[in-house]
Design a protein around this motif. Structure first.
Motif, PDB file in Angstrom:
ATOM      1  N   ILE A 160       1.336  -1.031   0.104  1.00  0.00           N
ATOM      2  CA  ILE A 160       0.328   0.018   0.200  1.00  0.00           C
ATOM      3  C   ILE A 160       0.905   1.183   0.341  1.00  0.00           C
ATOM      4  O   ILE A 160       0.299   2.346  -0.879  1.00  0.00           O
ATOM      5  CB  ILE A 160      -1.000   0.375   0.833  1.00  0.00           C
ATOM      6  CG1 ILE A 160      -1.907  -1.329   1.123  1.00  0.00           C
ATOM      7  CG2 ILE A 160      -2.001   1.458   1.218  1.00  0.00           C
ATOM      8  CD1 ILE A 160      -2.598  -1.033   2.526  1.00  0.00           C
ATOM      9  N   TRP A 164       0.600   2.491  -3.907  1.00  0.00           N
ATOM     10  CA  TRP A 164      -1.440   2.380  -4.163  1.00  0.00           C
ATOM     11  C   TRP A 164      -1.432   3.459  -4.942  1.00  0.00           C
ATOM     12  O   TRP A 164      -2.593   3.769  -5.591  1.00  0.00           O
ATOM     13  CB  TRP A 164      -1.365   2.791  -2.466  1.00  0.00           C
ATOM     14  CG  TRP A 164      -3.656   2.618  -2.650  1.00  0.00           C
ATOM     15  CD1 TRP A 164      -4.618   3.850  -2.682  1.00  0.00           C
ATOM     16  CD2 TRP A 164      -3.869   1.553  -2.160  1.00  0.00           C
ATOM     17  NE1 TRP A 164      -5.308   3.222  -2.772  1.00  0.00           N
ATOM     18  CE2 TRP A 164      -5.338   1.831  -2.557  1.00  0.00           C
ATOM     19  CE3 TRP A 164      -3.535   0.324  -2.432  1.00  0.00           C
ATOM     20  CZ2 TRP A 164      -6.220   0.811  -2.396  1.00  0.00           C
ATOM     21  CZ3 TRP A 164      -5.072  -0.388  -1.701  1.00  0.00           C
ATOM     22  CH2 TRP A 164      -6.427  -0.103  -1.761  1.00  0.00           C
ATOM     23  N   ARG A 172      -1.902  -2.034  -6.418  1.00  0.00           N
ATOM     24  CA  ARG A 172      -3.339  -2.803  -6.889  1.00  0.00           C
ATOM     25  C   ARG A 172      -3.849  -3.663  -6.775  1.00  0.00           C
ATOM     26  O   ARG A 172      -4.809  -4.068  -6.189  1.00  0.00           O
ATOM     27  CB  ARG A 172      -3.880  -1.134  -6.993  1.00  0.00           C
ATOM     28  CG  ARG A 172      -3.379   0.521  -6.288  1.00  0.00           C
ATOM     29  CD  ARG A 172      -4.170   0.886  -6.061  1.00  0.00           C
ATOM     30  NE  ARG A 172      -5.028   1.138  -8.501  1.00  0.00           N
ATOM     31  CZ  ARG A 172      -3.914   2.192  -8.461  1.00  0.00           C
ATOM     32  NH1 ARG A 172      -2.883   2.683  -8.422  1.00  0.00           N
ATOM     33  NH2 ARG A 172      -3.951   2.039 -10.262  1.00  0.00           N
ATOM     34  N   HIS A 195      -9.966   1.260  -6.438  1.00  0.00           N
ATOM     35  CA  HIS A 195      -8.847   1.597  -4.652  1.00  0.00           C
ATOM     36  C   HIS A 195      -8.415   2.519  -4.877  1.00  0.00           C
ATOM     37  O   HIS A 195      -7.907   3.454  -3.808  1.00  0.00           O
ATOM     38  CB  HIS A 195      -8.103   0.259  -5.665  1.00  0.00           C
ATOM     39  CG  HIS A 195      -8.340  -1.059  -4.807  1.00  0.00           C
ATOM     40  ND1 HIS A 195      -8.013  -2.714  -5.257  1.00  0.00           N
ATOM     41  CD2 HIS A 195      -9.557  -1.432  -4.411  1.00  0.00           C
ATOM     42  CE1 HIS A 195      -8.239  -3.474  -5.071  1.00  0.00           C
ATOM     43  NE2 HIS A 195      -9.225  -2.855  -4.156  1.00  0.00           N
ATOM     44  N   ASN A 196      -8.130   3.380  -6.035  1.00  0.00           N
ATOM     45  CA  ASN A 196      -7.061   4.472  -6.280  1.00  0.00           C
ATOM     46  C   ASN A 196      -8.265   5.771  -6.007  1.00  0.00           C
ATOM     47  O   ASN A 196      -7.944   6.619  -5.598  1.00  0.00           O
ATOM     48  CB  ASN A 196      -6.658   4.017  -7.591  1.00  0.00           C
ATOM     49  CG  ASN A 196      -5.323   5.528  -8.459  1.00  0.00           C
ATOM     50  OD1 ASN A 196      -5.708   6.587  -9.048  1.00  0.00           O
ATOM     51  ND2 ASN A 196      -4.633   5.403  -7.084  1.00  0.00           N
ATOM     52  N   ALA A 201      -3.052   6.674  -0.207  1.00  0.00           N
ATOM     53  CA  ALA A 201      -2.032   5.386   0.452  1.00  0.00           C
ATOM     54  C   ALA A 201      -2.002   5.488   1.034  1.00  0.00           C
ATOM     55  O   ALA A 201      -2.424   4.919   2.684  1.00  0.00           O
ATOM     56  CB  ALA A 201      -0.799   5.563  -0.542  1.00  0.00           C
ATOM     57  N   ALA A 204      -5.583   4.921   3.172  1.00  0.00           N
ATOM     58  CA  ALA A 204      -5.694   3.228   2.942  1.00  0.00           C
ATOM     59  C   ALA A 204      -4.523   1.772   3.973  1.00  0.00           C
ATOM     60  O   ALA A 204      -4.858   1.564   4.612  1.00  0.00           O
ATOM     61  CB  ALA A 204      -5.524   2.701   1.505  1.00  0.00           C
TER      62      ALA A 204
END
Length: 362
Positions: A160, A164, A172, A195-196, A201, A204
């Motif tokens: 991560i 990330w 990812r 996720h992005n 980051a 996360a």
């Protein structure tokens, strides 16, 4: 903010303020008794709306319930610059959402990392939750964490921090392939992008570390509502043993093993219709108990909501209602939106239909 998908399904995005002032974004769509979704690690209310891996959840659940879902603090449309991502604040966020939505009693679908938050909320707010669905989640504190588990978690956290926020989704993709190993390349690319889009980051990383400490194991025995536990038998994000612990620990809970490797069930896999059938049948009692079309408005609305509707029935606009009740026009609009939600009304005729229900006493 209103989103309308290609198939005409409509969601309304709202914002509420949690106990520490953080703004939490939540969305409402569908019709029927309220079902609060609490909440996935990665979400973005707007981006998820047209998702090739979430869309079937949203459409089908909206056919059987009024779905209220939210972006966790630090994620999606909620405030991003947040320091405290701990369990206590997450419970406060859930409370802020359901209170702002005007929900007195409601079912909860606890997904992924939502299990500990939901169990703590229920312990602090007895009588609010009518039914509990646990989907690929956990109570926390399994007591069986090995050195290999810790080493793997450290590796995930390093991924991560290192990759990330990179444009290249390779880092990812490790998480994506664990969540939906049977997905198509298109579906995997979408989750890579989610996720992005959903979180940076640093957040996360901090959120994942905070979740390691979230534990509600001692609260399972206190759950006193019907509970359904659904879990993919061979998924790699949350081990199936977590579902067994929930089913053993919650009195009367029923466990349904889903024959899947996916943490997020895909629309074309055999486990998905099983999930939908089980949830639909499980929520049927709430639908029968709170049918907006057949219940009198006095049984569905609060006293303040009835006052607002009475003034609307006199032909007053929102500004006049606000002046009469010494409220802001925005608060009046929020009461009206809650009225429409509880009565199962949508569209441009919702106000007229609500007034008609009020005048006829239905």
């Amino acid at each position: 903010m209103v989103g309308v998908a290609d198939d005409g399904v409509r969601q309304v995005v709202r914002f509420c303020r949690s106990s520490d002032g953080v703004n939490i974004a939540y969305a409402v769509h569908g019709s029927g008794p309220p079902l609060v979704v609490d909440a996935c690690w990665m979400s973005h209310l707007d981006f998820d709306w047209d998702s090739p891996i979430w869309r079937h959840y949203l459409v089908e659940l909206g056919r059987i319930a009024t779905v209220i879902r939210f972006d966790e603090r630090g994620h999606g449309l909620s405030d991003r610059d947040v320091d405290d991502l701990g369990l206590e604040r997450r419970v406060d966020d859930l409370a802020a959402v359901v209170d702002d939505a005007g929900l007195d009693r409601f079912a909860v679908l606890a997904m992924a990392q939502g299990g500990p938050v939901t169990l703590h909320y229920m312990a602090r707010n007895p009588g609010r939750v009518t039914r509990l669905v646990c989907a690929s989640t956990y109570a926390g504190g399994s007591g069986h964490v090995t050195e290999d588990d810790l080493a793997l978690e450290e590796a995930f956290e390093a991924l991560i921090r290192a990759g990330w926020d990179r444009k290249d989704p390779a880092f990812r993709r490790v998480f994506t392939s664990m969540m939906i190993p049977d997905a198509t390349e298109e579906q995997m690319r979408w989750l890579d992008e989610l996720h992005n889009k959903a979180v940076t980051a640093p957040t996360a990383y901090a959120a994942r570390r905070a979740r390691r400490d979230a534990d509600a194991s001692d609260l399972m025995a206190r759950v006193d509502v019907p509970t359904l536990v659904l879990h993919s038998r061979d998924e790699r994000m949350n081990d199936f043993e977590q579902a067994r612990r929930l089913a053993r620990g919650i009195p009367g809970a029923r466990l349904v093993a889903l024959e899947s490797r996916n943490h997020i069930l895909l629309e074309d896999e055999p486990a998905w219709p099983v999930f939908l059938r089980e949830v639909t049948a499980f929520l049927a009692a709430d639908r029968d108990a709170a049918d907006p079309a057949g219940s009198p408005v006095t049984a569905l609305l609060t006293e303040r909501e009835l006052d607002v509707l009475a003034l609307a029935a006199e032909g007053r606009d929102n500004a006049a209602i606000a002046d009469r009740m010494v409220l802001s026009p925005r608060t009046v609009e929020r009461h009206l939106q809650n009225i429409y939600l509880k009565l199962g009304l949508t569209g441009t005729t919702a106000r007229t239909a609500a007034v008609a229900r009020f005048l006829t006493g239905r």
